[in-house]
Design a protein around this motif. Sequence first.
Motif, PDB file in Angstrom:
ATOM      1  N   VAL A 206       4.322  -5.528 -10.533  1.00  0.00           N
ATOM      2  CA  VAL A 206       5.039  -4.751 -10.997  1.00  0.00           C
ATOM      3  C   VAL A 206       6.470  -5.116 -10.622  1.00  0.00           C
ATOM      4  N   PRO A 207       7.661  -4.834 -11.724  1.00  0.00           N
ATOM      5  CA  PRO A 207       8.999  -5.194 -11.124  1.00  0.00           C
ATOM      6  C   PRO A 207       9.415  -4.147 -10.259  1.00  0.00           C
ATOM      7  N   LEU A 208      10.324  -4.482  -9.390  1.00  0.00           N
ATOM      8  CA  LEU A 208      10.928  -3.562  -8.487  1.00  0.00           C
ATOM      9  C   LEU A 208      11.637  -2.547  -9.130  1.00  0.00           C
ATOM     10  N   GLU A 209      12.126  -2.616 -10.184  1.00  0.00           N
ATOM     11  CA  GLU A 209      13.254  -1.639 -10.924  1.00  0.00           C
ATOM     12  C   GLU A 209      12.202  -0.684 -11.613  1.00  0.00           C
ATOM     13  N   GLU A 210      11.057  -1.141 -12.183  1.00  0.00           N
ATOM     14  CA  GLU A 210      10.103  -0.282 -12.359  1.00  0.00           C
ATOM     15  C   GLU A 210       9.485   0.556 -11.606  1.00  0.00           C
ATOM     16  N   ILE A 211       9.141  -0.002 -10.424  1.00  0.00           N
ATOM     17  CA  ILE A 211       8.479   0.797  -9.331  1.00  0.00           C
ATOM     18  C   ILE A 211       9.471   2.063  -8.897  1.00  0.00           C
ATOM     19  N   MET A 212      10.718   1.651  -9.095  1.00  0.00           N
ATOM     20  CA  MET A 212      11.783   2.783  -8.540  1.00  0.00           C
ATOM     21  C   MET A 212      11.823   3.751  -9.600  1.00  0.00           C
ATOM     22  N   LYS A 213      11.595   3.835 -10.868  1.00  0.00           N
ATOM     23  CA  LYS A 213      11.586   4.791 -11.832  1.00  0.00           C
ATOM     24  C   LYS A 213      10.589   6.120 -11.377  1.00  0.00           C
ATOM     25  N   ALA A 214      11.145   7.268 -11.400  1.00  0.00           N
ATOM     26  CA  ALA A 214      10.383   8.475 -11.143  1.00  0.00           C
ATOM     27  C   ALA A 214       9.084   8.607 -11.819  1.00  0.00           C
ATOM     28  N   LYS A 215       9.034   8.388 -13.012  1.00  0.00           N
ATOM     29  CA  LYS A 215       7.730   8.326 -13.810  1.00  0.00           C
ATOM     30  C   LYS A 215       6.679   7.349 -13.257  1.00  0.00           C
ATOM     31  N   ASN A 216       7.151   6.101 -12.637  1.00  0.00           N
ATOM     32  CA  ASN A 216       6.066   5.094 -12.285  1.00  0.00           C
ATOM     33  C   ASN A 216       5.614   5.204 -10.740  1.00  0.00           C
ATOM     34  N   PHE A 217       6.871   5.894  -9.923  1.00  0.00           N
ATOM     35  CA  PHE A 217       6.631   5.824  -8.532  1.00  0.00           C
ATOM     36  C   PHE A 217       5.529   6.110  -7.910  1.00  0.00           C
ATOM     37  N   GLU A 218       4.911   7.476  -8.208  1.00  0.00           N
ATOM     38  CA  GLU A 218       3.836   7.832  -7.620  1.00  0.00           C
ATOM     39  C   GLU A 218       2.438   7.301  -8.110  1.00  0.00           C
ATOM     40  N   LEU A 219       2.594   6.552  -9.378  1.00  0.00           N
ATOM     41  CA  LEU A 219       1.274   5.753  -9.964  1.00  0.00           C
ATOM     42  C   LEU A 219       1.359   4.482  -9.077  1.00  0.00           C
ATOM     43  N   VAL A 220       2.438   4.031  -8.747  1.00  0.00           N
ATOM     44  CA  VAL A 220       2.507   2.564  -8.137  1.00  0.00           C
ATOM     45  C   VAL A 220       2.019   2.710  -6.696  1.00  0.00           C
ATOM     46  N   THR A 221       2.622   3.991  -6.033  1.00  0.00           N
ATOM     47  CA  THR A 221       2.182   3.938  -4.562  1.00  0.00           C
ATOM     48  C   THR A 221       0.917   4.848  -4.402  1.00  0.00           C
ATOM     49  N   ARG A 222      -0.051   4.936  -5.238  1.00  0.00           N
ATOM     50  CA  ARG A 222      -1.191   5.805  -5.119  1.00  0.00           C
ATOM     51  C   ARG A 222      -2.256   4.789  -4.166  1.00  0.00           C
ATOM     52  N   GLU A 223      -2.603   5.124  -3.014  1.00  0.00           N
ATOM     53  CA  GLU A 223      -3.636   4.479  -2.233  1.00  0.00           C
ATOM     54  C   GLU A 223      -5.065   4.445  -2.947  1.00  0.00           C
ATOM     55  N   ILE A 224      -5.329   3.153  -3.186  1.00  0.00           N
ATOM     56  CA  ILE A 224      -6.868   2.621  -3.572  1.00  0.00           C
ATOM     57  C   ILE A 224      -7.396   1.991  -2.394  1.00  0.00           C
ATOM     58  N   PHE A 225      -8.332   2.836  -1.834  1.00  0.00           N
ATOM     59  CA  PHE A 225      -9.161   2.504  -0.644  1.00  0.00           C
ATOM     60  C   PHE A 225     -10.210   1.421  -0.985  1.00  0.00           C
ATOM     61  N   GLY A 226      -9.430   0.288  -1.498  1.00  0.00           N
ATOM     62  CA  GLY A 226     -10.477  -0.736  -2.054  1.00  0.00           C
ATOM     63  C   GLY A 226      -9.633  -2.132  -1.772  1.00  0.00           C
ATOM     64  N   PRO A 227     -10.331  -3.352  -2.378  1.00  0.00           N
ATOM     65  CA  PRO A 227      -9.745  -4.583  -2.590  1.00  0.00           C
ATOM     66  C   PRO A 227      -8.607  -4.530  -3.600  1.00  0.00           C
ATOM     67  N   PHE A 228      -7.410  -3.998  -3.392  1.00  0.00           N
ATOM     68  CA  PHE A 228      -6.336  -3.619  -4.400  1.00  0.00           C
ATOM     69  C   PHE A 228      -4.982  -3.860  -3.687  1.00  0.00           C
ATOM     70  N   GLN A 229      -4.174  -4.499  -4.327  1.00  0.00           N
ATOM     71  CA  GLN A 229      -2.520  -4.400  -3.964  1.00  0.00           C
ATOM     72  C   GLN A 229      -1.723  -4.545  -4.941  1.00  0.00           C
ATOM     73  N   ILE A 230      -0.531  -4.149  -4.814  1.00  0.00           N
ATOM     74  CA  ILE A 230       0.750  -4.346  -5.744  1.00  0.00           C
ATOM     75  C   ILE A 230       1.559  -5.425  -5.159  1.00  0.00           C
ATOM     76  N   VAL A 231       2.126  -6.261  -5.950  1.00  0.00           N
ATOM     77  CA  VAL A 231       3.070  -7.449  -5.325  1.00  0.00           C
ATOM     78  C   VAL A 231       4.317  -7.103  -6.195  1.00  0.00           C
ATOM     79  N   THR A 232       5.590  -7.197  -5.358  1.00  0.00           N
ATOM     80  CA  THR A 232       6.662  -7.173  -6.281  1.00  0.00           C
ATOM     81  C   THR A 232       7.754  -8.268  -5.460  1.00  0.00           C
ATOM     82  N   ASP A 233       8.767  -8.435  -6.144  1.00  0.00           N
ATOM     83  CA  ASP A 233       9.932  -9.137  -5.435  1.00  0.00           C
ATOM     84  C   ASP A 233      11.336  -8.618  -5.600  1.00  0.00           C
TER      85      ASP A 233
END
Lengths: 338, 338, 338, 338
Positions: A206-233
């Motif tokens: 997910v692009p960094l600028e999109e992560i920072m948008k209020a509408k996306n932030f909570e979604l992106v930073t939701r903890e998934i207690f499984g084999p999953f990660q977000i990557v950005t640069d």
Amino acid sequence: MGALYMGNKPVLKVDSKVSIVMDQMLRLLHNCGLPLEDVDFINSDGKTMNKLLLEANPRMTLFTGSSRVAEKLAVDLKGRVKLEDAGFDWKILGPDVLQEDYIAWVCDQDAYACSGQKCSAQSLLFMHENWSKTSLLSKLKDLADRRKLADLTVGPVLTVTTDSMLEHINKLLEIPGSKLLFGGQPLEDHSIPPIYGAMKPTAVYVPLEEIMKAKNFELVTREIFGPFQIVTDYKSSQLSVVLDALERMHNHLTAAVVSNDPLFLQEVIGQSVNGTAYAGLRARTTGAPQNHWFGPAGDARGAGIGTPEAIKLVWSCHREIIYDFGPVPKNWEVPPST
Amino acid sequence: MGALYMGNKPVLKVDSKVSIVMDQMLRLLHNCGLPLEDVDFINSDGKTMNKLLLEANPRMTLFTGSSRVAEKLAVDLKGRVKLEDAGFDWKILGPDVLQEDYIAWVCDQDAYACSGQKCSAQSLLFMHENWSKTSLLSKLKDLADRRKLADLTVGPVLTVTTDSMLEHINKLLEIPGSKLLFGGQPLEDHSIPPIYGAMKPTAVYVPLEEIMKAKNFELVTREIFGPFQIVTDYKSSQLSVVLDALERMHNHLTAAVVSNDPLFLQEVIGQSVNGTAYAGLRARTTGAPQNHWFGPAGDARGAGIGTPEAIKLVWSCHREIIYDFGPVPKNWEVPPST
Amino acid sequence: MGALYMGNKPVLKVDSKVSIVMDQMLRLLHNCGLPLEDVDFINSDGKTMNKLLLEANPRMTLFTGSSRVAEKLAVDLKGRVKLEDAGFDWKILGPDVLQEDYIAWVCDQDAYACSGQKCSAQSLLFMHENWSKTSLLSKLKDLADRRKLADLTVGPVLTVTTDSMLEHINKLLEIPGSKLLFGGQPLEDHSIPPIYGAMKPTAVYVPLEEIMKAKNFELVTREIFGPFQIVTDYKSSQLSVVLDALERMHNHLTAAVVSNDPLFLQEVIGQSVNGTAYAGLRARTTGAPQNHWFGPAGDARGAGIGTPEAIKLVWSCHREIIYDFGPVPKNWEVPPST
Amino acid sequence: MGALYMGNKPVLKVDSKVSIVMDQMLRLLHNCGLPLEDVDFINSDGKTMNKLLLEANPRMTLFTGSSRVAEKLAVDLKGRVKLEDAGFDWKILGPDVLQEDYIAWVCDQDAYACSGQKCSAQSLLFMHENWSKTSLLSKLKDLADRRKLADLTVGPVLTVTTDSMLEHINKLLEIPGSKLLFGGQPLEDHSIPPIYGAMKPTAVYVPLEEIMKAKNFELVTREIFGPFQIVTDYKSSQLSVVLDALERMHNHLTAAVVSNDPLFLQEVIGQSVNGTAYAGLRARTTGAPQNHWFGPAGDARGAGIGTPEAIKLVWSCHREIIYDFGPVPKNWEVPPST
């Protein structure tokens, strides 16, 4: 064990999915000499346990679990709690690119060992653009592809179903610029019951600028207690944006800053608050070799686990005895009142 | 000051009766170089302050005041509080009678200095029967009689009116066996406004058996923030009853065990939990010479004041940085996944 | 072991009489995984060892043994030594007579367990006159009489022959007022070779005034590494004489002050310097239950044994690394020279 | 002061050249309330002082001065000494070239501030070849040229005459490959008496291979307590030679490793033993801002100065009091002897 060392009589409750393990552990302890009456062990649902806590009014409750329940307990128990709540743990790769293979391997282990079911698992990876130019991502993909059910390097997810993980991934992929890096599919040819999850190790960019948008932030930073990660640069000029992202998250458990540049380390560590932060080229978010303090920071209710200091913080408290035996000076006389 | 030392930006609120003092203190600090923006100071009623806290959601609130407000704050702030609440502080005179004059003087100061307006003031005195046979009580009376308005060794009581103190005394005197030892009357010839209290130093004797009765216990252990104390006595065989009384109280701030018998000290200290306990022949409940930890114990939310350890407990938290710069071993190869 | 923990490569030499034991200990360690090259073990006489030390010039030498050799080594090695030298350990019984049986048993163990062959063995007992009036001495005699060769509660003395012990006793008995309390005779019916000692547990009373005389002091305070002790008594008014005696001795290893009177303890402890001092009714000179610091005090060269602090003192040293990575302030300019 | 804090009664002796300063300091202390009898102050030559020490047999002597006297005292006082002896302090510039102006200025201050008369002054500078390619040396020369007698940025040398410094320089210049970088001449137009030294800030380059030769090593590493330093350079492949040089020196007081590369710092710090070592880009050998431990390492007799830990090491010793008041268990019976 910490509660016992400090002389308390603890009541122990674990998630019912793992209570059979704790049951055996206690029997082992009894066999080793633990008096039967030293620990009470209860198997119940959360509702019953909550009722018990309210009535028993224990001097301290150590809670490990979701933030939602943690906040409710803090109120119910009027603050007599220590919390080791959810972990949405980040790792930052700094500008100095070194030891690519090693760092790829640590990333793979941090994100996907135990199928990502550790509260210290790597959930969000910030790569400096210098790393984007390397083959790190393709190495991560190769390492994830090695994992298979046969040798349990992937396995069932206890608390999130396959469907809810897929749904989460799909929502993330709707963010402009986001893309699936690898994984994203259910495991095949398995007999894992549908109440558990069964996913291939997955990474979503997910692009960094999109992560920072209020509408996306909570979604992106939701903890998934499984084999999953977000990557950005991020670019060097965007470091302050990365630091803002860290500040906006609220579960400050573990973190890693992968760099051997002391000034970069200073800047990131000095502006973040995660309780257990690993720094240096070999930094990881999980599975550190020695038994150090493990807990969140920045919250007065933050618990610690594992070290003498953590045990004293949670299971004991300061008490000061001042001895003054005298003698009273030989020619002492009653002074005036004050 | 502790909050500042630890790098916080505190908001300070004090009782409006003393805010003029704090105002001057802050101006002094500014004069000494404290940057104006380092501390915010608010003058308001409790309701407004409560609203501010709820909206500002501070990382930590240190509350000094009544237990009632403390419990409300613990809920409102979801446990992000440290409390230094009411003090109903006891002193026990052990079986070894020594240094009568000295101990009488310490008792007088502990109970009546500053007109008893210290959260560490002596509120309940347990005398071993060996002391009852001495002239201790008459010495206490003589010392109380020395106190007079002219030299401010008694003075106005800020938070309790004369009438409510008189009413409290009368209720106590209805308990069978209780009696007024000295005091019990309003001050005379003064210009203290009726919103404040004006009482002579007072002591009421209540038999131990009566104190322990459910219907009396709460009344006897009510904190009067003024020149007032309860006195009782006990036989050696009743020590366990005294220890039960200590256990039933819930504000464990300071305490004193006056004895030079190590075994007696061990027994009382080992079975009580007050946060700052003085032990030995010269033990006091208040005004100890050195600046030591000051706070309650036995409650996870207990604050401490004054020492480096207390400041770190309340105004900071543990954070662990693990540096691992490497090097990665020369012949390192990617190990299997786990 | 401490030397190893701190990362040194030690050379180990023990007295040839016990080197067979250490040999087995090392083999055990090797079996448990100690690398063969981590410790060097030498069997030699002292002269050869001295030569080795002078040539190898080790960074630190820990010496346990006689004061004479200790002083020589301090010079030879130019101060690069830590010493745990001879112990002539005293015990003082205070004015409060309590638990006679218990204290008699501790005295018997302190003086005669392992046939007195511990550097912490009780060598001189100061009894307050209140104790002289009790049956303590007769109890000591009874306890000494229980000891017999059959169950090894007495046994061979490795470093002092029977004849030299008898000669020492006879010299003491020439002091006016001195007398044999019990023992004083060789063991019977044994096969202990004459190069070792074989004595019954022995106590000789010497009056305090005689001990203090210059001509007697050295004789009375000579350490006999065997089942032997001096006993004396003192009046309350003579406590300062006892304290003078303690000050005049020069081997300040262990000591015991048997009293539960805090003021008496303060006075004796505050005016003596023994490195490991036990205080309180159950005080002993030897065989304390927990593993605490063990070593002399009052000498800059004093070693400690057993605790982390002792190990660091002897086998490591302070080194301070100050990291200052910067950054250099942005607008920094070269300041004037100074 | 440390000796006083720990309760000793010190005898103070300083070099007669500065005793007038200490005299005034003591008078100041007396004015501030120091009791006259707390410190003895003696003005004498070393021979008299040595005699005093031998006769008084003090419990501890802290000696600051030359290695020769230090070794003599260690023997005379049988090891009851702590030494803070000569400093021949090195600085290593690592491979990462950064902040040239800043580092040049620190080098100038370390070598020439106070005319080099600090035991922590920089005596030997190892430059990585990356630095040789910069203008560092010419900057060092410019900074040295700024220094002049008028503003006392150079001044008289108390313990080395101009002639002996010139002679030392000439001997160094006989080494093949060595050269004068700057300085090397006496100060001009001054009234400094010839018993003191008066030299321009001087640096002599000596090739690393020559330094390591047995016939040169002692000469090159001779401490000149004045405005003088040796400069050399090394290639990355020669780091082990540099580390050998550090190991061969025997006065391990201060040192600096100027680099922000953690792996380089680890390697150098891990293989050297100087007591106070500064690491990082802003590392210096002298004049660090905070008051930290100051003393040599690697020698059991090494003293420390300035910090609470140092004061306790030198002026106090460990003593352990174990309190065991009981109670003796109720049904305790005399156990068998052992």
